[in-house]
Scaffold this motif. Sequence first.
Motif, PDB file in Angstrom:
ATOM      1  N   ARG A 250       0.823  -1.209   0.000  1.00  0.00           N
ATOM      2  CA  ARG A 250       0.000   0.000   0.000  1.00  0.00           C
ATOM      3  C   ARG A 250       0.860   1.263   0.000  1.00  0.00           C
ATOM      4  NH1 ARG A 250      -5.119  -1.563   0.351  1.00  0.00           N
ATOM      5  NH2 ARG A 250      -5.579  -3.578   1.276  1.00  0.00           N
ATOM      6  N   GLU A 251       1.987   1.210   0.706  1.00  0.00           N
ATOM      7  CA  GLU A 251       2.897   2.356   0.662  1.00  0.00           C
ATOM      8  C   GLU A 251       3.435   2.547  -0.753  1.00  0.00           C
ATOM      9  OE1 GLU A 251       5.026   2.562   5.039  1.00  0.00           O
ATOM     10  OE2 GLU A 251       5.631   0.979   3.660  1.00  0.00           O
ATOM     11  N   ALA A 252       3.846   1.446  -1.368  1.00  0.00           N
ATOM     12  CA  ALA A 252       4.384   1.520  -2.730  1.00  0.00           C
ATOM     13  C   ALA A 252       3.342   2.034  -3.708  1.00  0.00           C
ATOM     14  CB  ALA A 252       4.885   0.145  -3.163  1.00  0.00           C
ATOM     15  N   MET A 253       2.089   1.627  -3.495  1.00  0.00           N
ATOM     16  CA  MET A 253       1.011   2.089  -4.378  1.00  0.00           C
ATOM     17  C   MET A 253       0.822   3.596  -4.238  1.00  0.00           C
ATOM     18  SD  MET A 253      -2.723   0.271  -4.802  1.00  0.00           S
ATOM     19  CE  MET A 253      -1.951  -1.343  -4.792  1.00  0.00           C
ATOM     20  N   GLU A 254       0.850   4.077  -2.999  1.00  0.00           N
ATOM     21  CA  GLU A 254       0.718   5.519  -2.763  1.00  0.00           C
ATOM     22  C   GLU A 254       1.867   6.276  -3.430  1.00  0.00           C
ATOM     23  OE1 GLU A 254      -1.609   7.247  -1.326  1.00  0.00           O
ATOM     24  OE2 GLU A 254      -2.690   5.964   0.083  1.00  0.00           O
ATOM     25  N   LEU A 255       3.097   5.795  -3.227  1.00  0.00           N
ATOM     26  CA  LEU A 255       4.250   6.481  -3.794  1.00  0.00           C
ATOM     27  C   LEU A 255       4.214   6.467  -5.314  1.00  0.00           C
ATOM     28  CD1 LEU A 255       7.082   5.217  -1.405  1.00  0.00           C
ATOM     29  CD2 LEU A 255       6.321   7.580  -1.671  1.00  0.00           C
ATOM     30  N   SER A 256       3.814   5.334  -5.906  1.00  0.00           N
ATOM     31  CA  SER A 256       3.798   5.238  -7.363  1.00  0.00           C
ATOM     32  C   SER A 256       2.717   6.133  -7.962  1.00  0.00           C
ATOM     33  CB  SER A 256       3.601   3.784  -7.811  1.00  0.00           C
ATOM     34  OG  SER A 256       2.348   3.275  -7.373  1.00  0.00           O
ATOM     35  N   ILE A 303       8.905   5.873  10.314  1.00  0.00           N
ATOM     36  CA  ILE A 303       7.506   6.296  10.301  1.00  0.00           C
ATOM     37  C   ILE A 303       7.101   6.693   8.887  1.00  0.00           C
ATOM     38  CG2 ILE A 303       5.847   7.949  11.232  1.00  0.00           C
ATOM     39  CD1 ILE A 303       7.757   8.214  13.658  1.00  0.00           C
ATOM     40  N   ILE A 304       7.966   7.439   8.232  1.00  0.00           N
ATOM     41  CA  ILE A 304       7.729   7.875   6.857  1.00  0.00           C
ATOM     42  C   ILE A 304       8.555   7.001   5.926  1.00  0.00           C
ATOM     43  CG2 ILE A 304       7.883   9.807   5.237  1.00  0.00           C
ATOM     44  CD1 ILE A 304       5.837  10.113   7.517  1.00  0.00           C
ATOM     45  N   THR A 305       7.913   6.506   4.880  1.00  0.00           N
ATOM     46  CA  THR A 305       8.608   5.649   3.922  1.00  0.00           C
ATOM     47  C   THR A 305       9.231   6.454   2.797  1.00  0.00           C
ATOM     48  OG1 THR A 305       7.129   3.814   4.404  1.00  0.00           O
ATOM     49  CG2 THR A 305       8.339   3.717   2.328  1.00  0.00           C
ATOM     50  N   GLY A 306       8.504   7.427   2.268  1.00  0.00           N
ATOM     51  CA  GLY A 306       9.035   8.198   1.155  1.00  0.00           C
ATOM     52  C   GLY A 306       8.246   9.465   0.905  1.00  0.00           C
TER      53      GLY A 306
END
Length: 812
Positions: A250-256, A303-306
Amino acid sequence: MKVLKFGGSSVANAENIKKVAEIVADKKYEQSIIVVSALGGVTDALIQTGTSAAKGDDNYKQLLLNLETRHLETVKNLLPVTIQSSCLSNVKQKFNELEDICEGVFRLGELSKRTMDRIVSYGELLSSTIISHYLNAIQINNEWLDSRKLITTNSQFGFAQVIFPLTNKNIQDWIAHSSSKKFVSPGFIAANQEGLTTTLGRGGSDYTAAIFAAAIQSESLEIWTDVTGMMTADPRWVSNAKTIPSTSYREAMELSHFGAKVIYPPTIQPAMQQLIPIWIKNTFQPQQPGTVIENISAQKNEIITGISSINTISLLSLEGSGMVGIPGFSKHLFEALSSAGINVILITQSSSEHSICVAVNSADANMAKHIVDEHFANEIASGKVDPLKVEHELSIIALVGDKMKSHPGIAGKMFAALGRNGVNIRAIAQGSSERNISAVVAFKDVKKAVNVLHEAFFESSYKQLNLFIIGSGNVGSKLLEQIKQQQEYLLHHLNLQIRITGIGNSRHMLFNDDGIQLNNWNQLLQEAPPMKLSGFIETILLKNLRNSVVVDVTANHQVADTYAELLSHSIAIVACNKIAASSAYKNYIKLKQLAKEFNVPYFFETNVGAGLPVIGTLNDLIRSGDSIHKIQAVLSGTLNYVFNNYNATETFATVVKQAQKEGYTEPDPRLDLGGTDVMRKIMILAREAGTAIEMEDVTNHSFLPPSCMQGTVDDFYVELEKHEAHFKELYLKATANNCKLKFVAEYVNGKAEVGLKQIPADSDFYHLYGKDNIVLFYTQRYPEQPLVIKGAGAGADVTASGVFADIIRVVH
């Protein structure tokens, strides 16, 4: 079995394809599906070819010939001559087909989405065929898969939707009945139920690989590209961007979705459904671990990924009192946008229901304006709703992290960091999952905003200041020398990186975003373009770097006049120049208020005591609740030096010349000897103590004959020689009274004065040697025995050290 996808940069030429072969030759990929993009840049070239043909431009033939030549040369560079013919024939056949299609487009003058899909499909068909032949030639046996026969889509051309159940069965059956262990397949392309070629959108090769991985329940999906994984921010903007070792689906989806181009957003869904880990790897640095995307991120402490961004955004605002309490306005707005095929990227609505803001791609903004105004024509005509407002040249920045929801204060930290650097936020949105905080900012601020947030959330190891130094004379050069000497110390002990981004003097101005080398800054400055102060300031504003600090080590009125503009752009100021702080009280207060309004430091400690902490101490007293009753001070290192060295054996003029030679005086020594400099200093202290005072309110008991203050500096020295008897008399009278001469400044009950006094031996001022200064603060807490600050009050070294101290204070 594993699935590997290689992007356009990975297969751009024969040399890169050989690197791909080295990777897939590894035993761990013995059973694998290898999905490839078109050779780098080929898809764009095919689009240009089709578009040119549709416009009736016969240059399309040359474009096709260039593409054909490139692919034929790639084959010749990969395959031995003895086995080239089959592959070359295949390439020639495909280009003959392309030529026929483009000729038809040229004659009809029409290019449908269906035909464009067919044209661009040849990029992947060609690359996958060539790579399959090459792998077989070097004994990496493989079978070529036609993804059009395995992946079925709906009939939407240009961006087709995959029909998953049918897809899974086709792929599984094909793999099960094949004797091969390795397969090479084109990405990006598929076919609808009628067998017509469709495409999966730009970046669709990633999606193809994910479909294969999900269908066969692959052990892993590897996306091989030209970067070492997903990054904490765009490395083209943030030099200290770091590889993200692990992140969640889900993090990767948000970033992409928010601009991280490393992975195509739809890729993640098929892998997530089957819990297949996705690895982002670098074809050119295969030994690097890259990034793994899994169900739960392995990063325990982050806490923050990107941080990501989308540029070229426009903000649409629908406002009107007629919207309040009326259901359906939002629905109608989104229906209108949807009918025109306009994608909404961000939504925010005021709690009063008076306005709705949405962000869209700038290319769609004008159409959106037309569609929405037409849709709400009746409401606009009746005054219930205003015409749609459109703001251009905006960007969205997004802070992404699964753990944000369990850590309060993230949004506050984000907006505080942006605010300190003058980044204005136009709109804010946060999903209910609390995995993403998005903000709309001006496009001109997006690079700075990303750097500011990266520093705030990922660079806890150090903070960076970008210095623009105006003035490279005695003090300026000493300051640069001190910064050079202390750079490593500050980095290792204070976690502070000071980068000199600009230097200007009266002749030249030099800039370097990566930092000016301090080993030869003087030579670089002499070779730099001519100085123009307006251009220097404009360049600072255009660069818009985070944590920018302008350091003024001049005595120039024009430089002081730029402070207001700089502060209003959230650029910190460290001023050795006394002119601004001693200008009209109205201007002094304006600058202080601007610093407060824009939450930006404005420091001028060296205005009074060079390197001595005079203003800082005074401010600390007041901030802690003390009140100032009286200030007595010797504030001129120049005058103290002069009267400590004058004993009537040498002329007064000789001692003054020596003081100027030592660098203790202003360029015009009369500013020191005439008392003007000391008047400015005591006035600044009075103002900092809370008194509204102007220069004309300070009484000056000057010891210089009036004629000394007329003419040039050379005339001044001539007059000093003429009046030697006057200075000798002053000295002898003081000596006869067992006193020393000191030029004293005093502030009592809102009144200030300066003048030459005879100082007896029991005074704090008596034992003041060399160029030392002394300040006595009599306060509510120090009524009898004053708080004393004493030390060197003149000289380039100590003044530069005071400026340096102010620069370090900016960090806090």
